[in-house]
Scaffold this active site. Structure first.
Site, PDB file in Angstrom:
ATOM      1  CG  ASP A 141      32.927  10.274 -10.122  1.00 57.35           C
ATOM      2  OD1 ASP A 141      32.203  10.528  -9.144  1.00 57.35           O
ATOM      3  OD2 ASP A 141      33.651   9.264 -10.196  1.00 57.35           O
TER       4      ASP A 141
ATOM      5  NE  ARG B  21      32.194  12.790   1.030  1.00 52.42           N
ATOM      6  CZ  ARG B  21      32.444  11.520   0.748  1.00 52.42           C
ATOM      7  NH1 ARG B  21      32.428  11.126  -0.494  1.00 52.42           N
ATOM      8  NH2 ARG B  21      32.714  10.659   1.696  1.00 52.42           N
TER       9      ARG B  21
ATOM     10  CE  LYS C  84      36.865  12.779   2.093  1.00 54.33           C
ATOM     11  NZ  LYS C  84      36.321  11.931   3.162  1.00 54.33           N
TER      12      LYS C  84
ATOM     13  NE  ARG D  12      31.169   8.849  -4.548  1.00 49.30           N
ATOM     14  CZ  ARG D  12      31.040   8.554  -3.269  1.00 49.30           C
ATOM     15  NH1 ARG D  12      29.853   8.444  -2.716  1.00 49.30           N
ATOM     16  NH2 ARG D  12      32.093   8.344  -2.516  1.00 49.30           N
TER      17      ARG D  12
END
Ligand SMILES: *[C@@H]1O[C@H](CO)[C@@H](O)[C@H](O)[C@H]1NC(C)=O
Ligand SMILES: *[C@@H]1O[C@H](CO)[C@@H](O)[C@H](O)[C@H]1NC(C)=O
Length: 377
Positions: free
Chosen positions: A172, A254, A257, A194
């Site tokens: 991330d 997303r 999200k 990610r």
């Protein structure tokens, strides 16, 4: 003589402090000071960068070069899975925490070879300003991680890139999980495995994300179409997020999200070229979206919705903002995009008494694609 020397030093200190951060946070993280007027440091190696970010001193940390972490922790070669197929445009998955077996048992098993440095970000502790110089501040192969009570942090004008983009769970770019008073400004993220930004389930409290570019362009996508699915993930248990003037480009889901009990103020952002959905709002999520532009976004909000959304539909409805925000809300603009049907107003009272970002018309937000991201100040 003596007093003029002191005066000169004070002027020099003031100039340095003023130059440290461009502008100031608007919205929920208003007042964040990061490293404040601490003297500047210029790390020259990845080890020094890690040390400055992770120590307990307030610091203003300038990034005037590329910090390349790829290869720094070695490479793993192991069995993963292919939940979205083995086509060359599809992302594969690392079997992190046995994810492939627990959640994708029927997916084909494949070999994955990834850079270990990408998986866990660099720890950033409290009272830090991380500032890129011109277009030089780049972190390759590792993200930033603000967790476990870290607070008062500014990240400005840097580019985080190349975190195992072939692989889900490859890393991330920016993680918050249990934080407060964080400002992410003029940051670009690209080629991420990610999430581009993830606010995990712990409370991350007051956060402002502004003027940033989240670039989902990829050759390895969970939707196998050149658009990154894992954009922005806001599921904190007590999060107040101002998301303003950002450019969310070429994603497929997303983006963001929203769940937990996050209150999200999405204002004057430019969402462009999304082959799936922009907002996904699950139980507990509360979203006020105003003055944004949706251009070529298939679904501005995904059709399955659990939480609340006020999509600022028209001038008469938008007067509902006045009692909590002190002003009416701005309508959103749509070009070749799905609608944003959301008329929930019950949660707007949660804005009362908070620092609230201003809003321009969506016409002004059209220029965000030219101004957002690193390297422009
Ligand atoms: C951050 O700075 C504030 C203000 O100087 C100080 O009170 C606090 O202890 C610092 N936090 C940490 C974790 O060092
Ligand atoms: C404004 O939006 C509300 C909520 O969707 C709707 O009920 C109303 O008819 C709209 N008013 C106008 C003038 O379009």
């Amino acid at each position: 003589m003596r007093s003029s020397t002191v005066f000169g030093a004070l002027v020099a200190a003031a100039v340095q402090a003023a130059a440290a951060v461009t502008g100031a946070a608007e919205g929920f993280a208003k007042g964040v000071t990061g490293g404040g007027s601490s003297s500047a440091v210029y790390p020259t190696t990845t080890a020094q960068l890690v040390s400055y970010l992770g120590d307990s001193s307030a610091r203003v940390i300038y990034l005037d070069r590329t910090f390349d972490f790829t290869g720094s922790e070695g490479t793993a070669s192991e069995t993963g899975c292919a939940p979205w197929g083995t086509g060359s445009a599809c992302q594969l998955a690392i079997n992190k925490d046995n994810w492939c077996n627990n959640y994708q048992a029927s997916a084909p098993k494949v070999n994955v070879r990834y850079d270990k440095a990408g998986l866990l970000g660099i720890t950033v502790r409290s009272n830090k300003s991380i500032i890129g110089v011109g277009n030089k501040g780049v972190i390759r192969g590792k993200g930033l991680r603000i967790v476990s009570g870290a607070n008062n942090i500014i990240i400005q004008n840097i580019h985080i890139t190349n975190l195992n983009p072939q692989y889900v769970w490859g890393g991330d770019a920016i993680t918050l999980d249990g934080a407060d008073m964080v400002w992410i400004d003029r940051v670009t993220t690209s080629l991420i495995g990610r999430q581009h930004v993830v606010l995990g389930n712990s409370a991350s409290n007051r956060v402002t994300i502004s003027n940033s570019k989240f670039d989902g362009t990829t050759s390895w996508s969970a939707t196998c179409d050149g658009h990154h699915y894992w954009g922005l993930y806001f599921t904190g248990s007590n999060d107040l997020i101002t998301f303003k003037n950002n450019y969310v480009y070429r994603t497929s889901g997303r983006s963001p999200k929203v769940a937990g009990n996050t209150l999200l103020h999405a204002v004057n952002n430019y969402f462009y070229d999304n082959s799936g959905h922009a907002f996904e709002i699950d139980a507990g999520g509360m979203v006020l979206a105003e003055g944004n532009v949706f251009q070529n976004v298939k679904e501005s909000v995904s059709s399955t919705r659990g939480g609340q959304l006020f999509g600022s539909p028209n001038a008469s409805a938008n007067s509902a903002c006045s009692s909590a925000l002190g002003r009416a809300c701005q309508v959103n603009g749509f070009g070749s995009s799905g609608a944003l049907p959301g008329t929930d107003t019950g949660f707007l009272g949660n804005f009362r008494g908070k620092n609230i970002a201003s809003a321009s018309t969506y016409d002004v937000a059209k220029n965000v694609q030219n101004t957002a991201g690193f390297g422009k100040i």
